[in-house]
Design a protein around this motif. Sequence first.
Motif, PDB file in Angstrom:
ATOM      1  N   TYR A 248      76.221   1.244  68.092  1.00 53.43           N
ATOM      2  CA  TYR A 248      77.297   2.202  68.321  1.00 53.43           C
ATOM      3  C   TYR A 248      78.623   1.512  68.032  1.00 53.43           C
TER       4      TYR A 248
ATOM      5  N   CYS B  44      82.902   2.271  68.239  1.00 51.58           N
ATOM      6  CA  CYS B  44      83.947   3.216  68.655  1.00 51.58           C
ATOM      7  C   CYS B  44      84.704   3.699  67.426  1.00 51.58           C
TER       8      CYS B  44
ATOM      9  N   CYS C 295      82.703   7.406  75.607  1.00 52.72           N
ATOM     10  CA  CYS C 295      81.818   6.504  74.860  1.00 52.72           C
ATOM     11  C   CYS C 295      80.557   6.211  75.663  1.00 52.72           C
TER      12      CYS C 295
ATOM     13  N   HIS D 116      88.998  -0.919  77.298  1.00 50.59           N
ATOM     14  CA  HIS D 116      88.042   0.124  76.911  1.00 50.59           C
ATOM     15  C   HIS D 116      86.570  -0.298  77.058  1.00 50.59           C
ATOM     16  N   HIS D 117      86.208  -1.409  76.442  1.00 51.29           N
ATOM     17  CA  HIS D 117      84.793  -1.797  76.488  1.00 51.29           C
ATOM     18  C   HIS D 117      84.367  -2.301  77.863  1.00 51.29           C
TER      19      HIS D 117
ATOM     20  N   GLU E 218      83.636   0.789  79.672  1.00 53.50           N
ATOM     21  CA  GLU E 218      82.368   1.400  79.243  1.00 53.50           C
ATOM     22  C   GLU E 218      81.190   0.712  79.940  1.00 53.50           C
TER      23      GLU E 218
HETATM   24 ZN   LIG Z   1      84.577   3.584  72.711  1.00 56.47          ZN
END
Ligand SMILES: [Zn+2]
Length: 465
Positions: free
Chosen positions: A26, A28, A209, A234-235, A238
């Motif tokens: 995956y 982003c 995500c 962000h990660h 997630e």
């Molecule tokens: Zn993302």
Amino acid sequence: MIKFYNTLTRRKEEFKPLEENKVKMYACGITVSGNAHIGHLYQAMIYDIIRKVFVKNGFEVTYARNYTDIDDKIIAKANEMGVDSHKYAQEMIEKINDEMSYFQVDEPDIWLKATENIGNIINFIEKLIKKGYAYPTKNGDVYFSVEKFHKYGALSNRNLEDAKNGYRIDNDEEKVNPLDFALWKSAKEGEPFWISPWGKGRPGWHIECSTMNMQAFGEQIDIHGGGRDLIFPHHENEIAQTEALTGKQFSKYWIHNGLIKVEGQKMSKSLGNTITLEELKEKYHPEVVKFALLQNSYRSDINITEANFKQAEKHINNFYQVFAEIESKFDINQENFEEKFQKDVFDAMNDDFNTPKALSYLFEIFKIMQKKIDDNDESVVRDYLGVKKAYKDLGLFVNNSKEVLDFIKQKNKDEIPQDIINLAQKRWQAKKDRDFALADSLRGELLEKGYVVKDSKDGFEIEKI
Ligand SMILES: [Zn+2]
């Protein structure tokens, strides 16, 4: 064997898939709040190439990318233009898809969009609240509680205290910890919204995500990728969301590509130095852009300069001239191809996707091919076919030679600098005035600067040498 740098463990590791012979990957994607730029292209290109490296190694790859088609910036932009934000986002997606295909970046196997997953996102948030990892506020927002997730900070290698210091925090009084991040945002007046158990609102960015990964792949994936600027928050967020929910490791490997600088400066809207794909398309052939970008390691930052692109254009032009010569002099309809190039490229790419190393072989290969052409050595066709095959997955040498050469010629014709045009005009005037000595010396001056003037009955043409 494929080895690459894993941000999570901070070292190069041998790839071992979760499920034998399969890769779930995956990356982003783009928040479609404006035109796509060279950074977006670079990121899409890198993960497309990485996918192909796994395919080449015999893996069955499923590669998913998302489009963030709802967020504050998209709403602001649509409002500014007086259009519906959903419609605006969909139009941008179409435009960006066209541009990516122009630059010959292949599509992922699965496309995901935030607005098509709102129900799943709401479910995900509800489960996090039930498990005690998230809390709604009386405004109708929902936050993730970072203190409840003990591994928070593992990817970006920081503890909660560091994170607090290194991150600009909006001081929403309703947050338990200032680092808590929004899973759901209540809608303000005039904003688009969806109905949720917490009232009208829309999802936060990070939760998209996590949810879409779950939709596409289930609880765990092999590889998660994105730009290095996404590592924190962000990660990190997630990971917190998904692992809080499943109790399992979310992604085994994390890949992060470097960022683009323009003439030494960070590319940003505020500096006005963003290179959009629209602009890039006007100036350079897709293979020139690829060649310029792939000469850098994907993990380091890339400094884009006009000179880099010009240099790359010169190389691509030379390479295709050699191709064109082979095509005109020899019969290229053969089965045999030189396998050594494939092996060299394969080895370089399997070692942390080393594109600069893979490209470095080209200079020698083309030198040898040129020599073989001059010697009328037919074995050059084997090299020709071998090099085309070896570099296909890097998106190079996939176009018609004549078309590439014409494209570059045409672009450069349009780009004769003004001082050269002035000189040529002066020369034309001198010729009309029958001052041939002056005309000749101006022609010489132009030649020295790398331009040749060709006269016809009613004017002149300037060509770059
Ligand atoms: Zn993302």
